[in-house]
Design a protein around this motif. Structure first.
Motif, PDB file in Angstrom:
ATOM      1  N   MET A   1       0.789  -1.258  -0.159  1.00 57.26           N
ATOM      2  CA  MET A   1       0.011   0.040   0.191  1.00 57.26           C
ATOM      3  C   MET A   1       1.032   1.125  -0.149  1.00 57.26           C
ATOM      4  SD  MET A   1      -3.012   0.871   2.685  1.00 57.26           S
ATOM      5  CE  MET A   1      -1.449   1.742   4.165  1.00 57.26           C
ATOM      6  N   THR A   2       0.467   2.225  -0.833  1.00 62.86           N
ATOM      7  CA  THR A   2       1.308   3.569  -0.783  1.00 62.86           C
ATOM      8  C   THR A   2       0.093   4.581  -1.059  1.00 62.86           C
ATOM      9  OG1 THR A   2       3.112   4.697  -1.484  1.00 62.86           O
ATOM     10  CG2 THR A   2       1.627   3.718  -3.037  1.00 62.86           C
ATOM     11  N   VAL A   3       0.554   5.789  -0.673  1.00 60.73           N
ATOM     12  CA  VAL A   3      -0.166   7.111  -0.803  1.00 60.73           C
ATOM     13  C   VAL A   3       0.452   7.806  -1.857  1.00 60.73           C
ATOM     14  CG1 VAL A   3      -1.321   9.031   0.318  1.00 60.73           C
ATOM     15  CG2 VAL A   3      -0.980   6.660   1.531  1.00 60.73           C
ATOM     16  N   SER A   4      -0.374   8.577  -2.764  1.00 66.70           N
ATOM     17  CA  SER A   4       0.097   9.429  -3.710  1.00 66.70           C
ATOM     18  C   SER A   4       0.505  10.661  -2.739  1.00 66.70           C
ATOM     19  CB  SER A   4      -1.079   9.694  -4.634  1.00 66.70           C
ATOM     20  OG  SER A   4      -0.507  10.670  -5.587  1.00 66.70           O
ATOM     21  N   PRO A   5       1.752  11.163  -3.179  1.00 61.81           N
ATOM     22  CA  PRO A   5       2.234  12.303  -2.629  1.00 61.81           C
ATOM     23  C   PRO A   5       1.481  13.680  -2.829  1.00 61.81           C
ATOM     24  CG  PRO A   5       3.437  11.857  -4.290  1.00 61.81           C
ATOM     25  CD  PRO A   5       2.673  10.890  -4.454  1.00 61.81           C
ATOM     26  N   ASP A   6       0.753  13.810  -3.671  1.00 59.50           N
ATOM     27  CA  ASP A   6       0.212  15.059  -4.258  1.00 59.50           C
ATOM     28  C   ASP A   6      -1.530  15.280  -4.160  1.00 59.50           C
ATOM     29  OD1 ASP A   6      -0.391  13.414  -6.209  1.00 59.50           O
ATOM     30  OD2 ASP A   6       0.015  14.919  -7.726  1.00 59.50           O
ATOM     31  N   ASP A   7      -2.125  13.924  -3.782  1.00 59.27           N
ATOM     32  CA  ASP A   7      -3.511  14.195  -3.870  1.00 59.27           C
ATOM     33  C   ASP A   7      -4.328  13.237  -2.843  1.00 59.27           C
ATOM     34  OD1 ASP A   7      -3.597  11.660  -5.091  1.00 59.27           O
ATOM     35  OD2 ASP A   7      -4.339  12.424  -7.033  1.00 59.27           O
ATOM     36  N   ASP A  35     -11.030   2.507 -10.158  1.00 58.93           N
ATOM     37  CA  ASP A  35     -11.267   1.480  -9.048  1.00 58.93           C
ATOM     38  C   ASP A  35     -10.401   0.260  -8.989  1.00 58.93           C
ATOM     39  OD1 ASP A  35     -12.802   0.133  -7.493  1.00 58.93           O
ATOM     40  OD2 ASP A  35     -14.628  -0.437  -8.444  1.00 58.93           O
ATOM     41  N   THR A  36     -10.286  -0.633  -9.640  1.00 58.33           N
ATOM     42  CA  THR A  36      -9.196  -1.566  -9.536  1.00 58.33           C
ATOM     43  C   THR A  36      -8.566  -1.942 -10.993  1.00 58.33           C
ATOM     44  OG1 THR A  36     -10.534  -2.619  -7.923  1.00 58.33           O
ATOM     45  CG2 THR A  36      -8.861  -4.157  -8.883  1.00 58.33           C
ATOM     46  N   VAL A  37      -7.220  -1.939 -11.016  1.00 58.15           N
ATOM     47  CA  VAL A  37      -6.376  -2.036 -12.147  1.00 58.15           C
ATOM     48  C   VAL A  37      -5.805  -3.400 -12.085  1.00 58.15           C
ATOM     49  CG1 VAL A  37      -4.638  -0.941 -13.395  1.00 58.15           C
ATOM     50  CG2 VAL A  37      -6.042   0.256 -12.167  1.00 58.15           C
ATOM     51  N   PRO A  38      -6.110  -4.198 -13.155  1.00 59.03           N
ATOM     52  CA  PRO A  38      -5.205  -5.735 -13.356  1.00 59.03           C
ATOM     53  C   PRO A  38      -3.794  -5.307 -13.575  1.00 59.03           C
ATOM     54  CG  PRO A  38      -6.517  -5.443 -15.173  1.00 59.03           C
ATOM     55  CD  PRO A  38      -6.710  -4.080 -14.278  1.00 59.03           C
ATOM     56  N   VAL A  39      -2.717  -5.910 -12.878  1.00 54.91           N
ATOM     57  CA  VAL A  39      -1.411  -5.546 -13.054  1.00 54.91           C
ATOM     58  C   VAL A  39      -0.452  -6.904 -13.370  1.00 54.91           C
ATOM     59  CG1 VAL A  39      -1.385  -3.339 -11.320  1.00 54.91           C
ATOM     60  CG2 VAL A  39      -0.996  -5.773 -10.562  1.00 54.91           C
ATOM     61  N   GLY A  40      -1.069  -7.807 -13.533  1.00 60.79           N
ATOM     62  CA  GLY A  40      -0.170  -9.002 -13.692  1.00 60.79           C
ATOM     63  C   GLY A  40      -0.011  -9.982 -12.757  1.00 60.79           C
ATOM     64  N   ASP A  41       0.656 -11.031 -12.889  1.00 60.20           N
ATOM     65  CA  ASP A  41       0.863 -12.111 -11.775  1.00 60.20           C
ATOM     66  C   ASP A  41       1.776 -11.740 -10.507  1.00 60.20           C
ATOM     67  OD1 ASP A  41      -0.875 -13.746 -13.314  1.00 60.20           O
ATOM     68  OD2 ASP A  41       1.004 -14.957 -14.356  1.00 60.20           O
ATOM     69  N   ASP A  42       0.951 -11.845  -9.286  1.00 61.55           N
ATOM     70  CA  ASP A  42       1.659 -11.815  -8.106  1.00 61.55           C
ATOM     71  C   ASP A  42       2.634 -10.495  -7.977  1.00 61.55           C
ATOM     72  OD1 ASP A  42       1.552 -14.377  -6.738  1.00 61.55           O
ATOM     73  OD2 ASP A  42       3.205 -15.329  -7.613  1.00 61.55           O
ATOM     74  N   PRO A  43       1.437  -9.389  -7.702  1.00 62.46           N
ATOM     75  CA  PRO A  43       2.157  -7.996  -7.707  1.00 62.46           C
ATOM     76  C   PRO A  43       2.958  -7.947  -6.247  1.00 62.46           C
ATOM     77  CG  PRO A  43      -0.147  -8.189  -7.311  1.00 62.46           C
ATOM     78  CD  PRO A  43       0.272  -9.507  -7.959  1.00 62.46           C
ATOM     79  N   GLY A  44       4.108  -7.461  -6.468  1.00 66.49           N
ATOM     80  CA  GLY A  44       5.052  -7.409  -5.276  1.00 66.49           C
ATOM     81  C   GLY A  44       5.053  -6.075  -4.313  1.00 66.49           C
ATOM     82  N   GLY A  45       4.022  -5.405  -4.883  1.00 65.65           N
ATOM     83  CA  GLY A  45       3.993  -4.178  -3.901  1.00 65.65           C
ATOM     84  C   GLY A  45       3.510  -3.185  -4.974  1.00 65.65           C
ATOM     85  N   VAL A  46       3.489  -1.593  -4.666  1.00 65.47           N
ATOM     86  CA  VAL A  46       3.148  -0.591  -5.327  1.00 65.47           C
ATOM     87  C   VAL A  46       3.882   0.656  -4.746  1.00 65.47           C
ATOM     88  CG1 VAL A  46       0.989  -0.042  -3.842  1.00 65.47           C
ATOM     89  CG2 VAL A  46       1.013   0.496  -6.364  1.00 65.47           C
ATOM     90  N   ASP A  47       4.010   1.367  -5.867  1.00 67.73           N
ATOM     91  CA  ASP A  47       4.755   2.905  -5.576  1.00 67.73           C
ATOM     92  C   ASP A  47       4.327   3.934  -6.596  1.00 67.73           C
ATOM     93  OD1 ASP A  47       6.420   4.627  -4.002  1.00 67.73           O
ATOM     94  OD2 ASP A  47       8.225   3.467  -4.829  1.00 67.73           O
ATOM     95  N   VAL A  48       4.544   5.045  -6.010  1.00 67.85           N
ATOM     96  CA  VAL A  48       3.924   6.216  -6.828  1.00 67.85           C
ATOM     97  C   VAL A  48       5.275   7.161  -7.196  1.00 67.85           C
ATOM     98  CG1 VAL A  48       2.546   8.179  -6.760  1.00 67.85           C
ATOM     99  CG2 VAL A  48       1.713   6.081  -5.607  1.00 67.85           C
ATOM    100  N   SER A  49       5.423   7.858  -8.108  1.00 67.68           N
ATOM    101  CA  SER A  49       6.483   8.612  -8.519  1.00 67.68           C
ATOM    102  C   SER A  49       6.169   9.734  -7.829  1.00 67.68           C
ATOM    103  CB  SER A  49       6.442   8.957  -9.977  1.00 67.68           C
ATOM    104  OG  SER A  49       5.405   9.683 -10.551  1.00 67.68           O
ATOM    105  N   PRO A  50       7.549  10.412  -7.316  1.00 74.06           N
ATOM    106  CA  PRO A  50       7.362  11.767  -6.613  1.00 74.06           C
ATOM    107  C   PRO A  50       6.607  12.822  -7.224  1.00 74.06           C
ATOM    108  CG  PRO A  50       9.692  10.888  -6.900  1.00 74.06           C
ATOM    109  CD  PRO A  50       8.828  10.145  -7.848  1.00 74.06           C
ATOM    110  N   ASP A  51       6.072  12.939  -8.590  1.00 73.67           N
ATOM    111  CA  ASP A  51       5.258  13.983  -8.946  1.00 73.67           C
ATOM    112  C   ASP A  51       3.770  13.451  -8.912  1.00 73.67           C
ATOM    113  OD1 ASP A  51       5.101  12.044 -11.299  1.00 73.67           O
ATOM    114  OD2 ASP A  51       5.988  13.605 -12.436  1.00 73.67           O
ATOM    115  N   GLY A  52       3.593  11.906  -8.601  1.00 67.48           N
ATOM    116  CA  GLY A  52       2.071  11.623  -8.545  1.00 67.48           C
ATOM    117  C   GLY A  52       1.790  11.160  -9.712  1.00 67.48           C
ATOM    118  N   GLY A  53       2.680  11.253 -10.920  1.00 63.04           N
ATOM    119  CA  GLY A  53       2.114  10.918 -12.402  1.00 63.04           C
ATOM    120  C   GLY A  53       2.118   9.567 -12.876  1.00 63.04           C
TER     121      GLY A  53
END
Length: 66
Positions: A1-7, A35-53
């Protein structure tokens, strides 16, 4: 889990169904229409770029991030 830095958008990995859910932190509800985005087999985490883009979710069975 992560939070977008800008919004205040929260991104939660769903390992069981290989997706990421996008949640509005203020309301605690999934964001429409994304809502929900498919990302592929076994997602290992999630991260947001510093600009939130960009949101990345690495998967061990591929050589790319989505």
């Amino acid at each position: 889990m992560t939070v977008s830095p800008d919004d205040g958008t929260v991104y939660v990995v769903n390992e069981a169904d290989d997706s990421v859910t996008v949640i509005d932190e203020a309301t605690n509800d999934p964001v429409d229409p994304v809502d929900t985005v498919p990302v592929g087999d076994d997602p290992g985490g999630v991260d947001v770029s510093p600009d939130g883009g960009s949101v990345l979710s690495p998967t061990p069975r591929t050589t790319r991030c989505r």
